[in-house]
Write an enzyme that holds these catalytic residues in place. Structure first.
Site, PDB file in Angstrom:
ATOM      1  N   ARG B  40       0.859  -1.192   0.000  1.00 42.25           N
ATOM      2  CA  ARG B  40       0.000   0.000   0.000  1.00 42.25           C
ATOM      3  C   ARG B  40       0.890   1.234   0.000  1.00 42.25           C
ATOM      4  NH1 ARG B  40      -4.290   0.978   4.796  1.00 42.25           N
ATOM      5  NH2 ARG B  40      -2.477   1.624   5.964  1.00 42.25           N
ATOM      6  N   SER B 109     -12.351  -3.528   1.770  1.00 37.71           N
ATOM      7  CA  SER B 109     -12.486  -2.921   3.088  1.00 37.71           C
ATOM      8  C   SER B 109     -13.939  -2.568   3.350  1.00 37.71           C
ATOM      9  CB  SER B 109     -11.661  -1.633   3.177  1.00 37.71           C
ATOM     10  OG  SER B 109     -10.298  -1.922   3.281  1.00 37.71           O
ATOM     11  N   LYS B 138      -4.652   5.745   9.478  1.00 39.19           N
ATOM     12  CA  LYS B 138      -5.666   6.207   8.528  1.00 39.19           C
ATOM     13  C   LYS B 138      -6.592   7.198   9.235  1.00 39.19           C
ATOM     14  CE  LYS B 138      -7.364   4.077   5.016  1.00 39.19           C
ATOM     15  NZ  LYS B 138      -8.296   3.200   4.265  1.00 39.19           N
TER      16      LYS B 138
END
Lengths: 212, 212
Positions: B40, B109, B138
């Protein structure tokens, strides 16, 4: 046989569109004579990029105006765009061509004369000579080619060339005079009070050279 | 039949790797028992993303550890990764599945119980319950599920679930106890003094629950 007309190539930038929706800029630009559209969006989610691509595809496809996606091969595939435009820091051209297939348009930005030469051996469809003039739109670029550099690039290249960077009504004609097949513009259309009138004006200036 | 083991899932973040190269973090993590790796990367060029993907593929493929790419379907295709992980603002799952083909792993997700339910009708392979705890990694996320919310999500979902967000050695076991197939961690491994030791410790804590 891939057919495309690089002569008046709009590269989108929502940040330079004075708050107007992208689709309306593109719609006006096309009415004014834009021949190709590149969707270039750097700061949006993949979903948003995809949805913008779908909207432009729907708008441009019936008009036979190629939609080219900047950098994001996945978006190009997802919206079945007509092609992809990559820069030197994007996916390698070979990978892009393999995943796109032979029928899609693949454009490559070149930033030096050496890259123009190197591009001659690649399976691409056009080069973007970038930047031809200094520009505030992109900051991570090499020295501008200038008109003489553009002329050399067009002479060396086996591919049609579109020039980008600092092009507006005042210098559009000189780009064509120096051998490019077309001009790529961002703010000259997107930031214009009337994108339609701006595109029309650019188109006329280009055509005056072409018919000489 | 797709085989994958969600139990200890490393999600990379170069910004949290204390300046160490990504490959060395992943290499150590795998030695410590990581069972899946998700690349990521948000702030890098497509070329850099591609090159990182290639490096991890080369590292993980001989070990039969699935490499999953976050968001970027083009990178997943380009490096022939084992799968793709998408969020709610990425490409629609249908488009992703179509371009990936049926044999690749597709993770999604989910940020609310409603999304857990909706996911049940999709052609995906696992869900990422995000975030289970509040996390600084996040910031654009919904309310954390919490352990009871995770338990509900795992009960509702027809897919195996991996939990992410604020997971570390102190709470890893409770995640498995509440029904998740695995834990996904970022800083708990990437920011550890020894990613190998950190992974090993997490692994042991998970296995103690699994063998009960």
């Amino acid at each position: 046989m891939k057919r495309f007309d690089l002569s008046l190539y709009l590269v989108t930038d929502r940040g330079l569109s004075l708050g107007r929706p992208l689709e309306s800029i593109v719609e006006e630009a096309v009415k004014g004579g834009v021949t190709m559209v590149q969707l270039r969006e750097k700061d949006c989610s993949s979903l948003e990029f995809y949805e913008l691509g779908q909207k432009l595809k729907k708008l441009l496809s019936p008009l036979n105006i190629p939609l080219i996606i900047n950098d994001r091969l996945d978006i190009a595939l997802a919206v079945d765009a007509d092609g992809l435009h990559i820069g030197q820091n994007d996916l390698p051209w070979k990978v892009a061509r393999q995943l796109l297939g032979p029928d899609k348009i693949l454009g490559l930005s070149v930033e030096t004369q050496q890259q123009v030469e190197e591009a001659n051996s690649l399976d691409i469809d056009y080069i973007g000579v970038s930047p031809v003039f200094a520009t505030p739109t992109k900051t991570d670029t090499f020295q501008p080619f200038g008109l003489e550099g553009l002329k050399d690039a067009c002479r060396i290249s086996q591919f049609p060339a579109v020039a980008i960077g600092g092009i507006n009504a005042s210098n559009a004609a000189s780009i064509i005079e120096h051998g490019a097949q077309g001009i790529a513009v961002v703010s000259a259309i997107s930031s214009a009070e009337s994108p339609l009138a701006a595109a029309k004006d650019l188109k006329e200036r280009i055509q005056q050279i072409e018919i000489r």
